[in-house]
Structures are given as C-alpha cells and as structure tokens.
Scaffold this motif. Structure first.
Motif, PDB file in Angstrom:
ATOM      1  N   ARG A  24       0.835  -1.218   0.000  1.00  0.00           N
ATOM      2  CA  ARG A  24       0.000   0.000   0.000  1.00  0.00           C
ATOM      3  C   ARG A  24       0.861   1.255   0.000  1.00  0.00           C
ATOM      4  O   ARG A  24       0.531   2.241  -0.655  1.00  0.00           O
ATOM      5  CB  ARG A  24      -0.907   0.002   1.221  1.00  0.00           C
ATOM      6  N   LYS A  25       1.972   1.238   0.753  1.00  0.00           N
ATOM      7  CA  LYS A  25       2.845   2.404   0.820  1.00  0.00           C
ATOM      8  C   LYS A  25       3.510   2.691  -0.523  1.00  0.00           C
ATOM      9  O   LYS A  25       3.773   3.839  -0.845  1.00  0.00           O
ATOM     10  CB  LYS A  25       3.915   2.200   1.886  1.00  0.00           C
ATOM     11  N   SER A  26       3.785   1.651  -1.276  1.00  0.00           N
ATOM     12  CA  SER A  26       4.487   1.826  -2.550  1.00  0.00           C
ATOM     13  C   SER A  26       3.572   2.348  -3.652  1.00  0.00           C
ATOM     14  O   SER A  26       4.048   2.766  -4.705  1.00  0.00           O
ATOM     15  CB  SER A  26       5.128   0.516  -2.993  1.00  0.00           C
ATOM     16  N   GLU A  27       2.272   2.340  -3.450  1.00  0.00           N
ATOM     17  CA  GLU A  27       1.338   2.793  -4.498  1.00  0.00           C
ATOM     18  C   GLU A  27       1.309   4.260  -4.628  1.00  0.00           C
ATOM     19  O   GLU A  27       1.564   5.159  -4.220  1.00  0.00           O
ATOM     20  CB  GLU A  27      -0.077   2.285  -4.207  1.00  0.00           C
TER      21      GLU A  27
END
Length: 81
Positions: A78-81
């Motif tokens: 989720r953080k990488s999106e």
C-alpha cells in the motif's frame, strides 16, 4: 614461477562407511514415476500442472507469524502505491 612447479598431486577415492540413521519423510508425491521420460517432457508436465487454476483458500487460519508477515507485506504494498 608457480606454474612450472610440479606439486605431485594425484586423485584418490575414499569409500565412506554408511551408518544407520534416522529417516525423515517430508511428504508424499502423487502420480506415476517419471522414469524414462525426457527432461523437456517432464518440464512440460510440471508447467501444465502449475498453470491449472487452484481454488482460493477459504476459512484457513494462518499461524501468527504468517499473519504478521502477510500484514507487513500488504502494508508495504500500500505504501508503494
């Protein structure tokens, strides 16, 4: 010059002494033996079996360590999106 030195090496074979030990069975494999088949035919069988759709896991409770690992994975995703 080290290349010109003759070290007098030779090949030898030492026979090992087999001793009784514990047998560990990690699982069973279904299906027939693949003796006599070529490596490419065996690879094709493996690829075909892996490409078959497997059903989703339902009502399976993961161990705590696996749940934490999955949670961390999805948080990083989720953080990488």
């Amino acid at each position: 010059d080290k290349e010109s030195e003759n070290t007098g090496t030779f090949r030898s074979r030492v026979k090992g002494n087999l001793q009784k030990g514990e047998t560990v069975i990690t699982g069973n494999a279904d299906g027939e033996n693949l003796t006599g088949r070529s490596a490419s035919a065996t690879r094709k069988l493996i690829r075909d079996s892996m490409s078959q759709d497997s059903g989703p896991l339902e009502n399976v409770k993961l161990p705590k360590s696996a749940r934490e690992h999955a949670r961390e994975y999805f948080e990083q995703l989720r953080k990488s999106e």
